[in-house]
Design an enzyme around this catalytic site. Structure first.
Site, PDB file in Angstrom:
ATOM      1  N   ASP A  38      25.801  99.223 105.350  1.00  0.00           N
ATOM      2  CA  ASP A  38      25.469  97.989 103.799  1.00  0.00           C
ATOM      3  C   ASP A  38      26.591  97.141 103.754  1.00  0.00           C
ATOM      4  OD1 ASP A  38      24.083 100.744 103.219  1.00  0.00           O
ATOM      5  OD2 ASP A  38      25.945 101.108 101.318  1.00  0.00           O
ATOM      6  N   ASP A  76      15.469 104.848  94.733  1.00  0.00           N
ATOM      7  CA  ASP A  76      16.949 105.383  94.262  1.00  0.00           C
ATOM      8  C   ASP A  76      16.851 106.247  92.569  1.00  0.00           C
ATOM      9  OD1 ASP A  76      17.368 103.966  96.873  1.00  0.00           O
ATOM     10  OD2 ASP A  76      17.904 102.044  95.521  1.00  0.00           O
TER      11      ASP A  76
END
EC number: 5.3.1.16
Length: 262
Positions: free
Chosen positions: A8, A129
């Protein structure tokens, strides 16, 4: 099944967030490309990259770093975060990414999502998500008011054939994961899904291996960075689960497998 170590990117560095909270950041490497090379040396063949700056702003901000990762490794790279235009998909495709993840746009701009899948179907992955079964968007800061399984069925109808499902409540927490949640999502989607969120160690990979028919891949982040799971053992466990699932499929249906007569 295959393992996708996660990178990330926030502020140009490889980080992890706790439960998607931008105020709870841990920096693991100042150079994401060097981290990708390390994962490759440890046996990874896939890499999951999220542009956290892009996810928050709505426009990719770290494509140059992603391009550098692709130049320095032979990894198959899956990229998400702020991808909301066909031009961005084209640039990533030209750079050599293997898959592009669309998340927020699936809900916020369905016309774009539909246009993207018409033009880049084989390249795309849907990114769902969710927290408490509800889809979250805009870098996990907003609830979309849409049920995750409902969205999974919708993107399958659009033509998506890959899906990353992230359990936000578990992501970055190393609390372990819930295999049943991924089985349910795979049933709604109609294809195996990529599991993300909460991998704490090899036991979680093995638990997913028990339902390998529903699992395409497993994303691991903090557990890998903090030594609870090595890339090598994660790759081996995924490969073992794949072999076991294939053997079980043959045992369940020996007729016609590879043209075998009955």
């Amino acid at each position: 099944m295959y393992l996708l170590p996660a990178i990330d990117i926030l502020g140009g560095k490889a980080v992890r967030l706790a439960k998607g909270d931008y105020n709870r950041v841990t920096v693991y490497n100042d150079d994401p490309a060097a981290q990708a090379q390390a994962f490759e040396e440890q046996g990874a063949t896939w890499l999951h990259v999220v542009d956290l700056d892009g996810a928050r702003s709505g426009s990719p901000e770290n494509i140059a770093i992603i391009e550098r990762i692709l130049r320095k490794t032979l990894l198959k790279v899956e990229v998400g975060g702020g991808i909301r235009s066909l031009d961005t998909i084209a640039r990533l495709a030209d750079a050599g990414v293997s898959r592009v993840v669309l998340g927020t746009s699936l809900v916020a701009d369905p016309a774009f999502a539909e246009a993207a899948v018409q033009q880049y179907a084989k390249l795309l992955t849907a990114g769902i998500d969710a927290k408490g079964g509800e889809v979250a968007v805009a870098g996990w800061r907003e609830g979309a008011g849409v049920a995750a399984e409902e969205l999974a069925r919708h993107v399958a109808q659009l033509g998506f054939r890959h899906l990353v499902y992230t359990d936000i409540a578990r992501d970055g927490m190393q609390t372990g994961l819930d295999p049943d949640a991924y089985v349910s999502m795979a049933a709604a989607f109609g294809h195996p899904v990529i599991a993300s969120g909460g991998v704490a160690g090899i036991e979680d990979i093995e638990r997913l291996g028990a339902v390998a028919a529903s699992i395409e891949g497993v994303i691991a982040g903090r557990a890998v960075y903090e030594g609870a799971l090595s890339v090598e053992e994660g790759v081996r466990a995924c490969e073992a689960a794949t072999r076991a699932a294939e053997a079980a499929a043959v045992a369940a249906n020996p007729c016609g497998m590879g043209g075998a007569p009955c």
